[in-house]
Design an enzyme around this catalytic site. Structure first.
Site: not given
Ligand code: EPZ
Length: 429
Positions: A22-23, A117, A122, A310, A402
């Site tokens: 994903k990232n 999220c 952030r 994560d 997601r």
């Protein structure tokens, strides 16, 4: 809103294939914007964050064509707009990569402040500091980041005050077409940083040092198209490794790069889990076998190659039934313990003091109606539901969609009793 209904207590057994990372995907898709020719991206994971980026591309006249299940052609050559609207961008954290990519391509970018999220404040100050060092003028106007550089970006040395994955990639993107040399010092070293650099290099960029803490980018005027395969998702792989061990199962997690998972494998082995790496001639795999309650361990999250933040939430779910007390320190995000209240509803005994969680192992968890507050909290609660006695109803699974491709299908194939239902309740945190 959808939900998962999980009847816990089944051992996971069998093989599971890991999807593309994903990232890496959410950075490589924006990176395609920099190319002056179409690119083919292989192994894109079919997750909501990728769907959102494809929606954004449609609005920006970037053509996306599915060539086959795992091959996607993306043509950025007709792209004229450098504005990404609030409606789409606010659904996605990684929309900040559009900033570096559009600035690199057009010298202009207008991108709404990112969503994603809620796991901490952030900030993106390091992204903006890096882009400003390359000559961009940046203002925040009505919720948008507006960046300009009339005469094109010029390479510079950027020292990151914190090790940031996002800032490292964003500066790399902007620098790929800047004039001259950009040096990123104190860069993050995550596997997806290397993946983005490999993609850009295959397109004609000159990036050296990705995977170390000093990255040097020699800007190039032209980036041609390429065909590129995204690496496997180490966080998805780690989640299935933890789920396998937590259910005292026996699972081969396939299509992995074992070195990306060393911190997780080491921690599982410390917990008494048998972890073996193998190569079947086509893919690397990691086999995880467990037959008893885990030993307690201490976990500190750190930038790669440390234990990944994560996976902090999923491993905490597993440690909630360890034989003793574990201490988990979350060093990356200041608010990544929102799953704890839900684990407590299932009988876990966990106390939080700021960034430290003290997990007193209990004999067993029991199923309950619970809610995911974010993506990896969702993954943790799935692990908890699989271990628990009885029925768990996990709401807000949109968060899981997601970042995990077909999670309930992959788990069902391993023998889990997990079903998706569409009458879930939404809960806003
Ligand atoms: C990436 O987020 C990942 N997201 C996150 O994964 C992951 O948790 C995180 O890296 C750390 O590994 C994507 O790749 C899309 P950072 P990112 O910039 O890039 C501070 C998941 O579940 N910081 O490395 O946003 C920040 O507050 C997601 O898949 C600044 O102070 O993370 C944090 O404490 C969640 N200023 C630390 O650095 C900045 O300008 C690391 O953040 C940027 C970051």
């Amino acid at each position: 809103m959808e939900k998962f209904i999980i009847r816990g207590g089944k051992r996971l057994v069998g093989d599971v294939m890991v999807s593309g990372a994903k990232n890496a995907a959410v950075a490589i898709l924006p990176a395609v914007i920099l190319a002056d020719a179409p690119c083919t991206v292989e192994n894109l994971p079919w997750i909501e964050d990728v769907n959102i980026l494809c929606d954004i591309f449609e609005q920006l006249d970037v053509r996306v064509e599915q060539l086959s299940e795992r091959r996607t052609m993306i043509d950025p050559t007709k792209m004229r707009s450098y504005k990404a609207s609030f409606e789409t961008v606010s659904r996605l954290r990684a929309s900040y990569y559009l900033l570096g990519a559009m600035l690199g391509k057009f010298g202009h970018a207008e991108v709404a402040l990112p969503g994603g999220c809620e796991i901490g404040q952030r900030p993106i100050d390091q992204h903006l500091k890096g882009l400003r060092a390359l000559g961009a003028q940046i203002e925040i106007e009505r919720g948008n980041i507006v960046a300009h550089c009339e005469n094109g970006l010029v390479g510079a040395e950027v020292y990151l005050d914190v090790v940031s994955v996002g800032a490292t990639i964003n500066i790399m993107l902007a620098a790929a077409k800047a004039k001259g040399l950009t040096t990123i010092v104190n860069a993050a070293k995550e596997p997806h940083i290397v993946d983005v650099a490999n993609f850009l290099n295959l397109s004609g960029a000159s990036i050296k040092g990705a995977g170390t803490d000093i990255i040097r980018v020699h800007g190039r005027e032209y980036l041609g198209g390429c065909t590129y395969q995204i690496i496997p998702d180490q966080i998805e792989a780690g989640t299935y490794m933890i789920a396998a061990a937590a259910t005292r199962g026996d699972v081969c997690v396939r299509n992995v790069i074992p070195t990306h998972l060393e911190a997780v494998s080491a921690k599982l082995m410390e917990m008494g889990v048998r972890v073996t790496e193998g190569d079947d001639g086509r893919d690397f795999f990691i086999r995880v076998q467990a037959d008893k309650a885990p030993r307690p361990v201490n976990v500190k999250t750190l930038p790669y190659p440390g234990f990944p933040t994560d996976l902090q939430q999923p491993i905490m779910a597993m440690l909630s039934v360890a034989k003793g007390t574990s201490v988990i320190v979350e060093n990356i995000w200041e608010d990544r313990f929102k799953h704890v209240g839900q684990l407590r509803r299932m009988g876990a005994n966990i106390n939080i003091d700021n960034r430290v969680a003290i997990v007193e192992g209990v004999k067993a968890l029991s199923g309950a109606p619970i809610y995911a507050s974010d993506l990896r909290a969702g993954a943790a609660l799935v692990v908890a539901g699989l271990m628990a006695e009885g029925r768990t109803e996990l709401n807000n699974v949109d968060f899981i969609d997601r970042g995990y491709e077909a999670m309930e299908k992959k788990l069902s194939a391993l023998g889990a009793d997990i079903k998706r239902a569409s009458d879930g309740k939404a809960m806003v945190y």
